[in-house]
Motif scaffolding. Structure first.
Motif, mmCIF file in Angstrom:
data_model
loop_
_atom_site.group_PDB
_atom_site.id
_atom_site.type_symbol
_atom_site.label_atom_id
_atom_site.label_comp_id
_atom_site.label_asym_id
_atom_site.label_seq_id
_atom_site.Cartn_x
_atom_site.Cartn_y
_atom_site.Cartn_z
ATOM 1 N N MET A 67 86.653 139.308 93.345
ATOM 2 C CA MET A 67 87.620 138.320 92.873
ATOM 3 C C MET A 67 88.019 137.359 93.991
ATOM 4 S SD MET A 67 87.764 139.092 89.766
ATOM 5 C CE MET A 67 87.594 140.460 88.624
ATOM 6 N N LEU A 68 88.001 137.850 95.224
ATOM 7 C CA LEU A 68 88.319 136.982 96.350
ATOM 8 C C LEU A 68 87.244 135.914 96.524
ATOM 9 C CD1 LEU A 68 90.289 136.319 98.588
ATOM 10 C CD2 LEU A 68 89.130 137.992 100.048
ATOM 11 N N ASN A 69 85.999 136.299 96.322
ATOM 12 C CA ASN A 69 84.914 135.320 96.374
ATOM 13 C C ASN A 69 85.140 134.187 95.371
ATOM 14 O OD1 ASN A 69 82.921 135.939 98.345
ATOM 15 N ND2 ASN A 69 82.294 137.717 97.153
ATOM 16 N N ILE A 70 85.542 134.548 94.169
ATOM 17 C CA ILE A 70 85.794 133.545 93.134
ATOM 18 C C ILE A 70 86.992 132.684 93.509
ATOM 19 C CG2 ILE A 70 86.405 133.193 90.716
ATOM 20 C CD1 ILE A 70 83.548 134.158 91.136
ATOM 21 N N GLN B 270 92.701 122.252 86.857
ATOM 22 C CA GLN B 270 91.588 122.428 85.928
ATOM 23 C C GLN B 270 90.300 122.826 86.652
ATOM 24 O OE1 GLN B 270 91.621 122.565 82.518
ATOM 25 N NE2 GLN B 270 93.816 122.642 83.010
ATOM 26 N N ALA B 271 90.106 122.325 87.854
ATOM 27 C CA ALA B 271 88.932 122.710 88.638
ATOM 28 C C ALA B 271 88.978 124.193 88.994
ATOM 29 C CB ALA B 271 88.851 121.864 89.909
ATOM 30 N N ILE B 272 90.162 124.678 89.312
ATOM 31 C CA ILE B 272 90.330 126.103 89.638
ATOM 32 C C ILE B 272 90.046 126.964 88.412
ATOM 33 C CG2 ILE B 272 92.016 127.870 90.276
ATOM 34 C CD1 ILE B 272 93.409 125.635 91.964
ATOM 35 N N ILE B 273 90.688 126.626 87.295
ATOM 36 C CA ILE B 273 90.524 127.421 86.071
ATOM 37 C C ILE B 273 89.072 127.400 85.605
ATOM 38 C CG2 ILE B 273 91.149 127.546 83.630
ATOM 39 C CD1 ILE B 273 93.954 126.569 84.438
ATOM 40 N N LYS B 274 88.441 126.247 85.644
ATOM 41 C CA LYS B 274 87.042 126.120 85.215
ATOM 42 C C LYS B 274 86.127 126.987 86.074
ATOM 43 C CE LYS B 274 83.439 122.655 84.366
ATOM 44 N NZ LYS B 274 83.102 121.205 84.424
ATOM 45 N N LYS C 166 84.053 130.400 84.572
ATOM 46 C CA LYS C 166 82.596 130.518 84.578
ATOM 47 C C LYS C 166 82.169 131.967 84.759
ATOM 48 C CE LYS C 166 81.257 125.939 86.291
ATOM 49 N NZ LYS C 166 80.665 125.199 87.450
ATOM 50 N N SER C 167 82.918 132.709 85.564
ATOM 51 C CA SER C 167 82.601 134.118 85.829
ATOM 52 C C SER C 167 83.408 135.071 84.962
ATOM 53 C CB SER C 167 82.848 134.440 87.300
ATOM 54 O OG SER C 167 82.029 133.663 88.146
ATOM 55 N N TYR C 168 84.640 134.679 84.630
ATOM 56 C CA TYR C 168 85.537 135.578 83.893
ATOM 57 C C TYR C 168 86.229 134.821 82.761
ATOM 58 C CZ TYR C 168 84.756 138.355 88.077
ATOM 59 O OH TYR C 168 84.163 139.057 89.107
ATOM 60 N N PRO D 12 94.088 140.578 79.064
ATOM 61 C CA PRO D 12 95.363 140.188 79.690
ATOM 62 C C PRO D 12 95.719 140.992 80.932
ATOM 63 C CG PRO D 12 95.749 141.416 77.666
ATOM 64 C CD PRO D 12 94.288 141.126 77.705
ATOM 65 N N GLU D 13 95.076 142.165 81.121
ATOM 66 C CA GLU D 13 95.368 142.942 82.336
ATOM 67 C C GLU D 13 94.831 142.260 83.585
ATOM 68 O OE1 GLU D 13 91.501 144.716 80.659
ATOM 69 O OE2 GLU D 13 93.352 143.778 79.927
ATOM 70 N N HIS D 14 93.920 141.319 83.393
ATOM 71 C CA HIS D 14 93.389 140.512 84.494
ATOM 72 C C HIS D 14 94.059 139.139 84.450
ATOM 73 C CE1 HIS D 14 90.079 143.331 85.343
ATOM 74 N NE2 HIS D 14 89.980 143.463 84.020
ATOM 75 N N GLN D 15 94.821 138.825 85.468
ATOM 76 C CA GLN D 15 95.570 137.557 85.457
ATOM 77 C C GLN D 15 95.411 136.829 86.791
ATOM 78 O OE1 GLN D 15 99.901 137.611 85.773
ATOM 79 N NE2 GLN D 15 100.067 136.126 84.099
#
Length: 266
Positions: free
Chosen positions: A4-7, A49-53, A57-59, A77-80
């Motif tokens: 998740m840190l990579n993302i 939007q760039a962050i969310i997009k 892509k992965s999650y 929802p447990e992943h936020q």
């Protein structure tokens, strides 16, 4: 590195490109006022939007709490992800080169990975739970300050909570009499990152939002520091009332602040 840190790093850098490309350019950024002295521009929204997009892509099933677009609950929802695409908007809009992107990943309410990225200085503060904190890949630690004497503290004015101004001023005076100096730079995310890196000895502020502190709080803890509310508890993510530093600095700061706080914060 935590996956998740990579993302988060990838997403922060994507937002950073948008912000640095447009920083200092005289342009109509469609600046709007969310509330008194609280502004948002089209670049805040574009960076978000760039962050969310990038994350989606992965999650695609993950949930989001973002400063500009609010809360979005996904199928998992447990992943936020808690996102501040531009912490220090006022600095940014006025050409002051001090702002950051803050991204935190939470699993079942607990922060697991965090990034605070200063794209102008190319400084990327990061942490994974249980794996320490880093600045551009090098381990960082909070400073071993014993007390408030000679300490440098960071803070922020409660411009959205004028009802807390008198208490804030009283706490400021009590702390300023004990410390070497105080800094108010305009980005809580960077203030927390600087605590983790030992650049400042402690941080305190009233009434912050989750996106201001989620990432920075993990980075401080993984750098050997402590983050608490003004009662010494763990409700800072709910109340926004936040103190950070090494454990000794936090203890001394709370002791000096407590007599000047409203009852609701003790």
């Amino acid at each position: 590195m935590h996956p998740m840190l990579n993302i988060a790093v990838r997403a922060a850098r994507a937002a950073g490109k948008i912000l640095t490309k447009n920083f200092g350019i005289e342009a109509d950024l469609n600046i709007q006022s969310k509330s008194q002295h609280d502004f948002v521009s089209e670049l805040d929204k574009a960076a978000e939007q760039a962050i969310i997009k990038t994350i989606q892509k992965s999650y695609p099933d993950h949930s989001f709490l973002a400063e500009e677009s609010g809360s979005h609950e996904g199928a998992a929802p447990e992943h936020q992800w808690i996102i501040d695409p531009l912490d220090g908007t006022t600095n940014y809009l006025r050409g002051i080169p001090h702002f950051a992107i803050s991204i935190a990943y939470l699993y079942k309410g607990s922060v697991q990975a965090a990034v605070v990225y200063d794209p102008l200085r190319e400084e990327l503060f990061s942490a994974s739970k249980g794996a320490g904190a880093q600045l551009n890949g090098k381990r960082i630690r909070v400073k071993a300050q014993r007390d408030l004497h000679g300490a440098l503290l960071a803070t922020g004015f409660p411009f959205k909570r004028k009802d807390l101004l008198e208490s804030y001023q009283n706490v400021f005076t009590a702390l300023f009499e004990q410390t070497a100096d105080m800094r108010r730079a305009g980005s809580a995310a960077l203030d927390l990152a600087y605590v983790a890196a030992g650049r400042v000895d402690g941080f305190w502020e009233f009434s912050l939002q989750p996106w201001d502190i989620a990432a920075g709080s993990l980075i401080v803890r993984e750098a050997g520091g402590l983050v608490a509310d003004f009662a010494g508890g763990h409700s800072f993510m709910q109340t926004g009332h936040t103190v950070a530093g090494n454990p000794k600095v936090v203890q001394h700061l709370l002791t000096k602040a407590r007599p000047h706080l409203p009852e609701s914060m003790k």
